[in-house]
Design a protein around this motif. Structure first.
Motif, PDB file in Angstrom:
ATOM      1  N   HIS A  12       2.449   2.362   2.058  1.00  0.00           N
ATOM      2  CA  HIS A  12       3.237   2.445   0.827  1.00  0.00           C
ATOM      3  C   HIS A  12       4.039   1.154   0.585  1.00  0.00           C
ATOM      4  CE1 HIS A  12       5.483   4.256  -2.448  1.00  0.00           C
ATOM      5  NE2 HIS A  12       6.573   3.748  -1.889  1.00  0.00           N
ATOM      6  N   VAL A  13       4.694   0.654   1.625  1.00  0.00           N
ATOM      7  CA  VAL A  13       5.485  -0.573   1.486  1.00  0.00           C
ATOM      8  C   VAL A  13       4.577  -1.742   1.104  1.00  0.00           C
ATOM      9  CG1 VAL A  13       6.909  -2.271   2.711  1.00  0.00           C
ATOM     10  CG2 VAL A  13       7.342   0.177   3.019  1.00  0.00           C
ATOM     11  N   ASN A  14       3.451  -1.887   1.786  1.00  0.00           N
ATOM     12  CA  ASN A  14       2.514  -2.978   1.457  1.00  0.00           C
ATOM     13  C   ASN A  14       2.017  -2.877   0.023  1.00  0.00           C
ATOM     14  OD1 ASN A  14       2.361  -4.753   3.636  1.00  0.00           O
ATOM     15  ND2 ASN A  14       1.042  -3.359   4.775  1.00  0.00           N
ATOM     16  N   ARG A  15       1.697  -1.672  -0.423  1.00  0.00           N
ATOM     17  CA  ARG A  15       1.227  -1.465  -1.794  1.00  0.00           C
ATOM     18  C   ARG A  15       2.303  -1.880  -2.794  1.00  0.00           C
ATOM     19  NH1 ARG A  15       0.345   4.174  -2.165  1.00  0.00           N
ATOM     20  NH2 ARG A  15      -0.881   3.841  -0.309  1.00  0.00           N
ATOM     21  N   TYR A  16       3.544  -1.469  -2.536  1.00  0.00           N
ATOM     22  CA  TYR A  16       4.640  -1.802  -3.439  1.00  0.00           C
ATOM     23  C   TYR A  16       4.899  -3.309  -3.464  1.00  0.00           C
ATOM     24  CZ  TYR A  16       9.049  -1.763  -5.877  1.00  0.00           C
ATOM     25  OH  TYR A  16      10.050  -2.006  -6.790  1.00  0.00           O
ATOM     26  N   LEU A  17       4.908  -3.940  -2.292  1.00  0.00           N
ATOM     27  CA  LEU A  17       5.137  -5.391  -2.240  1.00  0.00           C
ATOM     28  C   LEU A  17       4.032  -6.144  -2.960  1.00  0.00           C
ATOM     29  CD1 LEU A  17       6.466  -5.839   1.414  1.00  0.00           C
ATOM     30  CD2 LEU A  17       7.793  -5.872  -0.711  1.00  0.00           C
ATOM     31  N   SER A  18       2.798  -5.657  -2.866  1.00  0.00           N
ATOM     32  CA  SER A  18       1.685  -6.285  -3.581  1.00  0.00           C
ATOM     33  C   SER A  18       1.871  -6.173  -5.089  1.00  0.00           C
ATOM     34  CB  SER A  18       0.351  -5.640  -3.196  1.00  0.00           C
ATOM     35  OG  SER A  18       0.030  -5.946  -1.876  1.00  0.00           O
ATOM     36  N   LYS A  19       2.284  -5.002  -5.563  1.00  0.00           N
ATOM     37  CA  LYS A  19       2.535  -4.808  -6.993  1.00  0.00           C
ATOM     38  C   LYS A  19       3.661  -5.710  -7.474  1.00  0.00           C
ATOM     39  CE  LYS A  19       1.161  -0.006  -7.642  1.00  0.00           C
ATOM     40  NZ  LYS A  19       1.654   1.342  -7.955  1.00  0.00           N
ATOM     41  N   ARG A  20       4.681  -5.846  -6.650  1.00  0.00           N
ATOM     42  CA  ARG A  20       5.832  -6.693  -6.969  1.00  0.00           C
ATOM     43  C   ARG A  20       5.453  -8.162  -7.005  1.00  0.00           C
ATOM     44  NH1 ARG A  20      10.558  -7.271  -3.275  1.00  0.00           N
ATOM     45  NH2 ARG A  20      12.048  -7.773  -4.873  1.00  0.00           N
ATOM     46  N   GLY A  21       4.474  -8.526  -6.182  1.00  0.00           N
ATOM     47  CA  GLY A  21       4.053  -9.915  -6.114  1.00  0.00           C
ATOM     48  C   GLY A  21       4.881 -10.771  -5.180  1.00  0.00           C
ATOM     49  N   LYS A  22       5.842 -10.176  -4.505  1.00  0.00           N
ATOM     50  CA  LYS A  22       6.676 -10.902  -3.548  1.00  0.00           C
ATOM     51  C   LYS A  22       7.382  -9.899  -2.666  1.00  0.00           C
ATOM     52  CE  LYS A  22      10.751 -11.110  -6.478  1.00  0.00           C
ATOM     53  NZ  LYS A  22      11.816 -11.932  -7.010  1.00  0.00           N
ATOM     54  N   GLY A  23       7.990 -10.383  -1.602  1.00  0.00           N
ATOM     55  CA  GLY A  23       8.781  -9.527  -0.729  1.00  0.00           C
ATOM     56  C   GLY A  23       8.442  -9.741   0.729  1.00  0.00           C
ATOM     57  N   LEU A  24       9.468  -9.610   1.552  1.00  0.00           N
ATOM     58  CA  LEU A  24       9.336  -9.786   2.993  1.00  0.00           C
ATOM     59  C   LEU A  24       9.113  -8.455   3.699  1.00  0.00           C
ATOM     60  CD1 LEU A  24       9.652 -11.699   5.450  1.00  0.00           C
ATOM     61  CD2 LEU A  24      12.089 -11.226   5.362  1.00  0.00           C
ATOM     62  N   GLY A  25       9.729  -7.399   3.182  1.00  0.00           N
ATOM     63  CA  GLY A  25       9.647  -6.083   3.807  1.00  0.00           C
ATOM     64  C   GLY A  25      10.727  -5.185   3.248  1.00  0.00           C
TER      65      GLY A  25
END
Length: 107
Positions: A12-25
């Motif tokens: 879920h976290v990886n999917r959300y970060l991918s949608k966001r286009g950025k993020g460390l965790g």
């Protein structure tokens, strides 16, 4: 000391970060609130703070501030779907009690 994620939570976290286009965790912590005293804080983060304690599970980083670590050491973060609801679930071995509404907990 450890904080981990289940496969479902990491996905879920990886999917959300991918949608966001950025993020460390994600940053996990606690705050004083509610009828039992403490509540979890969870937010997506783009960069680490110097004081953060960093854990990694299945390629996902979980950042924890040192003050919260005593309350959440050993916690496993899960992502669950129950009927029409979905969200993160905190499996914390340190919890002694949780309020009836599920908003807060006590150590």
């Amino acid at each position: 000391m450890s904080v981990t994620l289940t496969e479902s939570a990491a996905r879920h976290v990886n999917r959300y970060l991918s949608k966001r286009g950025k993020g460390l965790g994600v940053r996990l912590g606690v705050k004083t609130t509610g009828c039992s005293g403490l509540a979890y804080k969870l937010e997506y983060v783009d960069e680490a703070r110097p004081e953060d304690v960093v854990f990694e599970t299945l390629g996902v980083k979980v950042l924890v501030d040192p003050k919260s670590m005593a309350y959440i050491d050993g916690t496993q973060l899960d992502f669950v779907r129950e009927g029409l609801n979905e969200g993160f679930k905190f499996n914390n071995p340190n919890e002694r009690d949780r309020c009836g509404c599920g908003e807060s907990f006590r150590i």
